[in-house]
Motif scaffolding. Structure first.
Motif, mmCIF file in Angstrom:
data_model
loop_
_atom_site.group_PDB
_atom_site.id
_atom_site.type_symbol
_atom_site.label_atom_id
_atom_site.label_comp_id
_atom_site.label_asym_id
_atom_site.label_seq_id
_atom_site.Cartn_x
_atom_site.Cartn_y
_atom_site.Cartn_z
ATOM 1 N N ALA A 103 6.485 9.997 3.755
ATOM 2 C CA ALA A 103 5.666 9.015 5.229
ATOM 3 C C ALA A 103 5.937 7.634 4.144
ATOM 4 O O ALA A 103 5.698 7.218 2.822
ATOM 5 C CB ALA A 103 4.376 9.167 4.622
ATOM 6 N N GLY A 104 5.542 7.093 5.368
ATOM 7 C CA GLY A 104 5.503 5.608 4.998
ATOM 8 C C GLY A 104 4.408 4.851 5.241
ATOM 9 O O GLY A 104 3.674 5.098 6.274
ATOM 10 N N TRP A 105 3.202 3.967 4.358
ATOM 11 C CA TRP A 105 1.958 3.592 4.756
ATOM 12 C C TRP A 105 2.083 2.312 4.339
ATOM 13 O O TRP A 105 2.595 1.783 4.001
ATOM 14 C CB TRP A 105 1.316 4.333 3.625
ATOM 15 N N LEU A 106 0.955 1.465 5.244
ATOM 16 C CA LEU A 106 0.739 0.325 5.783
ATOM 17 C C LEU A 106 -0.788 0.228 4.904
ATOM 18 O O LEU A 106 -2.150 0.527 5.512
ATOM 19 C CB LEU A 106 0.592 0.178 6.843
ATOM 20 N N TYR A 107 -1.343 -0.896 4.183
ATOM 21 C CA TYR A 107 -2.021 -1.488 3.268
ATOM 22 C C TYR A 107 -2.705 -2.747 4.095
ATOM 23 O O TYR A 107 -1.856 -3.422 4.037
ATOM 24 C CB TYR A 107 -2.659 -0.986 2.062
ATOM 25 N N ASP A 108 -3.651 -3.094 5.169
ATOM 26 C CA ASP A 108 -3.798 -3.758 4.879
ATOM 27 C C ASP A 108 -5.549 -4.776 4.261
ATOM 28 O O ASP A 108 -6.513 -3.550 4.521
ATOM 29 C CB ASP A 108 -5.095 -3.858 6.640
ATOM 30 N N LEU A 109 -5.032 -6.576 4.528
ATOM 31 C CA LEU A 109 -5.430 -6.325 2.370
ATOM 32 C C LEU A 109 -7.013 -6.829 3.358
ATOM 33 O O LEU A 109 -8.369 -7.140 2.475
ATOM 34 C CB LEU A 109 -4.960 -7.631 1.791
ATOM 35 N N GLN A 110 -7.496 -6.985 3.807
ATOM 36 C CA GLN A 110 -8.001 -7.846 5.035
ATOM 37 C C GLN A 110 -9.496 -7.122 5.187
ATOM 38 O O GLN A 110 -10.442 -6.857 5.301
ATOM 39 C CB GLN A 110 -8.303 -8.476 6.891
ATOM 40 N N SER A 111 -8.284 -5.343 5.882
ATOM 41 C CA SER A 111 -9.258 -4.502 6.345
ATOM 42 C C SER A 111 -10.028 -3.127 5.153
ATOM 43 O O SER A 111 -10.909 -2.445 5.464
ATOM 44 C CB SER A 111 -9.584 -3.606 7.680
ATOM 45 N N GLY A 112 -9.074 -3.704 4.338
ATOM 46 C CA GLY A 112 -8.950 -2.214 3.557
ATOM 47 C C GLY A 112 -8.264 -1.262 3.562
ATOM 48 O O GLY A 112 -9.070 -0.301 3.073
ATOM 49 N N GLN A 113 -7.818 -0.763 4.954
ATOM 50 C CA GLN A 113 -7.731 0.100 5.539
ATOM 51 C C GLN A 113 -6.347 0.454 4.785
ATOM 52 O O GLN A 113 -5.392 -0.207 5.584
ATOM 53 C CB GLN A 113 -8.194 0.792 6.869
ATOM 54 N N SER A 114 -6.078 1.596 5.062
ATOM 55 C CA SER A 114 -4.275 2.174 4.410
ATOM 56 C C SER A 114 -4.061 3.302 6.346
ATOM 57 O O SER A 114 -4.918 4.221 6.507
ATOM 58 C CB SER A 114 -4.182 2.573 3.360
ATOM 59 N N THR A 115 -2.864 2.561 7.009
ATOM 60 C CA THR A 115 -2.433 4.089 7.591
ATOM 61 C C THR A 115 -1.057 4.353 7.697
ATOM 62 O O THR A 115 -0.065 3.857 6.444
ATOM 63 C CB THR A 115 -2.580 2.827 8.737
ATOM 64 N N GLN A 116 -0.755 5.480 7.668
ATOM 65 C CA GLN A 116 0.706 6.000 8.186
ATOM 66 C C GLN A 116 1.265 5.492 9.306
ATOM 67 O O GLN A 116 0.809 5.384 10.105
ATOM 68 C CB GLN A 116 0.412 7.562 8.449
ATOM 69 N N VAL A 117 2.298 4.930 8.853
ATOM 70 C CA VAL A 117 3.064 4.102 9.854
ATOM 71 C C VAL A 117 5.026 4.613 10.109
ATOM 72 O O VAL A 117 5.466 4.653 10.732
ATOM 73 C CB VAL A 117 3.331 2.372 9.545
ATOM 74 N N ALA A 118 5.034 5.551 9.291
ATOM 75 C CA ALA A 118 6.493 5.717 8.789
ATOM 76 C C ALA A 118 6.573 7.350 8.718
ATOM 77 O O ALA A 118 5.373 7.665 7.624
ATOM 78 C CB ALA A 118 7.461 5.131 8.172
ATOM 79 N N GLN A 119 7.086 7.707 8.967
ATOM 80 C CA GLN A 119 8.022 9.709 8.873
ATOM 81 C C GLN A 119 9.504 9.500 8.850
ATOM 82 O O GLN A 119 10.495 9.225 9.584
ATOM 83 C CB GLN A 119 7.237 10.275 10.132
ATOM 84 N N HIS A 120 9.703 10.582 7.114
ATOM 85 C CA HIS A 120 11.696 10.821 7.542
ATOM 86 C C HIS A 120 11.003 12.284 7.319
ATOM 87 O O HIS A 120 9.813 12.886 7.057
ATOM 88 C CB HIS A 120 11.786 10.250 6.363
#
Length: 364
Positions: A103-120
Motif C-alpha cells: 500500500a501507498g500512504w499519504l500523511y497530511d501534516l496539517q490534519s495529522g491524518q494518514s490515508t491509503q492512496v495506492a495499492q499494488h
C-alpha cells in the motif's frame, strides 16, 4: 590519476584534503528517538527542516530540526508492514510512503491524518511525487515488485495510469521531467514525464551486477546508478553526451592485502544523493563509509572511514547544509545477520564547503 576507482589520494591532491578521520565525525549529531528497526529511507522536506524517516518497524517518523542541531519528534504514523520508501510533496505539506503491505500512504501534516492512496499486488519499493504535463498538479508515482509503475491522482482511488515494467522495481528517482526506474535483471527504464504512461527508452545498466540505488542529476539530463558490487556510473539521457561524459568507477571497496594478488572486499553502494546547490554527489555503502564526489572533474572531494556499521540510506536537506545518514543493517548479507544488537541511528552531518563545493583539479 582520478580518485574514481582509487582508494589513495590522486596526484596533486593531498590526503589531508581528501581523506577524513573518525575524529572528524565526532561532531555529527544523533537524531533523537530513532526507529526500532533498520532504516530504509530518509527524506528532507523541500520547505522546512523536517526529516521523514521510514523503517522496518512499520513506522514513518517525522522530525523537526533546530538551527543548533537539536531534533525532536513531530509526527508518527504506522503502516501494516515494513516501510521501504518515503517522499515529500513539493509544498512540504504531505509525506508519501510505501512498503511491504503493498500500500501507498499519504500523511497530511496539517490534519495529522494518514490515508491509503495506492495499492499494488506486491510490495511498493519506492514512491515519488512527480509533475506531469502542464497541469501543475503533483501526482504520486509508485514502483513495485509486481513489475509495474503506477500514477495516482490523490483525489481518486484508482491509478490514472499503469506502466508495465520488465522486472521488479529496485530503485527510482525523479528530477524535473526525468523519471528513471531501475529493476531486477539490470533493466533501466527512462520516462519523460510529458508522456508518463510510456517508457521513453529501455536499456541495460552499464554495471554488471544488481542495481541498488538511482539518483537523477539536478538538471534532469542524466542519472547516477550504484550497484551491489561497489561500483557507480554517471549516465546521460542524450546519447552523444553520454559518449562524451558518461563513465563508471569503483567505490566502497578495500584491499586488506598489499601483494599483487591481494583481493578486495567489495561492498554494496546503498545510496547516492546530489547536492541541491553545487550538483556534487555523495555515495554511501555497506562498508559503513560515505564520500563526496565531483562528477564533472571526476575526483573525490572528501571521504570518511567506516562508522562501524552499514549505512543504509542518506539524503541532503534543501540547502545542502546537512547530510543525514542512517546507520543500520541494510540486509546485504541476509536476514541472519540482522542481530538484535546491531546499531540503529540516524546521524546529522553539517557539511563544509571543502566537502561539497567543486574546486579546480590541478595535476602536478
Amino acid at each position: 590519476m582520478s580518485l574514481f576507482g582509487s582508494t589513495t589520494p590522486s596526484t596533486g591532491t593531498s590526503s589531508t584534503q581528501v581523506l577524513g578521520t573518525a575524529a572528524d565525525l565526532q561532531a555529527d549529531r544523533d537524531l533523537v528517538s530513532p526507529p526500532e528497526d533498520s532504516v530504509s529511507s530518509l527524506a528532507f522536506s523541500p520547505q522546512a527542516e523536517f526529516l521523514a524517516v521510514g523503517s522496518w518497524d512499520k513506522k514513518v517518523r517525522i522530525y523537526e530540526l533546530a538551527p543548533n542541531g537539536d531534533s525532536q519528534g513531530k509526527a508518527l504514523y504506522e503502516q501494516q508492514g515494513p516501510v521501504l520508501s518515503v517522499h515529500w510533496s513539493s509544498d512540504g505539506t504531505k509525506v508519501a510512503s510505501g512498503g511491504t503491505d503493498k500500500a501507498g500512504w499519504l500523511y497530511d501534516l496539517q490534519s495529522g491524518q494518514s490515508t491509503q492512496v495506492a495499492q499494488h499486488d506486491a510490495a511498493i519499493r519506492t514512491v515519488r511525487f512527480v509533475d506531469t504535463g502542464n497541469s501543475g498538479q503533483q501526482i504520486l508515482a509508485t514502483g513495485s515488485w509486481d513489475k509495474t509503475l503506477k500514477y495516482w491522482d490523490l483525489r481518486s482511488q484508482a491509478p490514472v495510469a499503469t506502466v508495465q515494467l520488465p522486472e521488479r522495481v529496485y530503485a527510482m528517482d525523479v528530477q524535473q521531467k526525468l523519471l528513471v526506474v531501475g529493476t531486477a535483471e539490470r533493466h533501466i527504464c527512462i520516462i519523460n514525464l510529458d508522456n508518463p504512461g510510456a517508457i521513453f527508452r529501455s536499456l541495460q545498466s552499464p554495471l554488471k551486477f544488481q542495481t541498488r540505488t538511482i539518483a537523477c542529476f539536478p538538471g534532469g539530463n542524466g542519472y547516477a546508478i550504484g550497484s551491489v558490487e561497489g561500483r557507480s556510473a554517471m549516465q546521460y539521457v542524450d546519447e552523444r553526451e553520454q559518449q562524451k561524459n558518461g563513465f563508471s568507477f569503483k567505490c566502497h571497496r578495500d584491499s586488506p592485502g598489499t601483494g599483487p594478488r591481494s583481493e578486495s572486499n567489495v561492498y554494496s553502494v546503498n545510496s547516492i544523493n546530489f547536492h541541491p546547490q553545487y550538483g556534487t554527489f555523495s555515495t554511501a555503502g555497506s562498508d559503513g563509509s560515505f564520500h563526496f564526489w565531483d562528477k564533472d572533474s571526476k575526483h573525490r572531494l572528501k571521504g570518511y572511514p567506516s562508522v562501524g556499521a552499514t549505512i543504509s540510506t542518506t539524503t541532503f536537506n534543501r540547502t545542502g547544509s546537512i547530510f543525514a545518514y542512517a546507520v543500520s543493517y541494510d540486509w546485504s548479507q541476509g536476514y541472519q545477520f540482522n542481530r538484535a544488537d546491531y546499531p540503529i541511528a540516524v546521524k546529522l552531518h553539517a557539511t563544509k564547503e571543502e566537502e561539497i563545493k567543486p574546486r579546480p583539479f590541478k595535476k602536478r
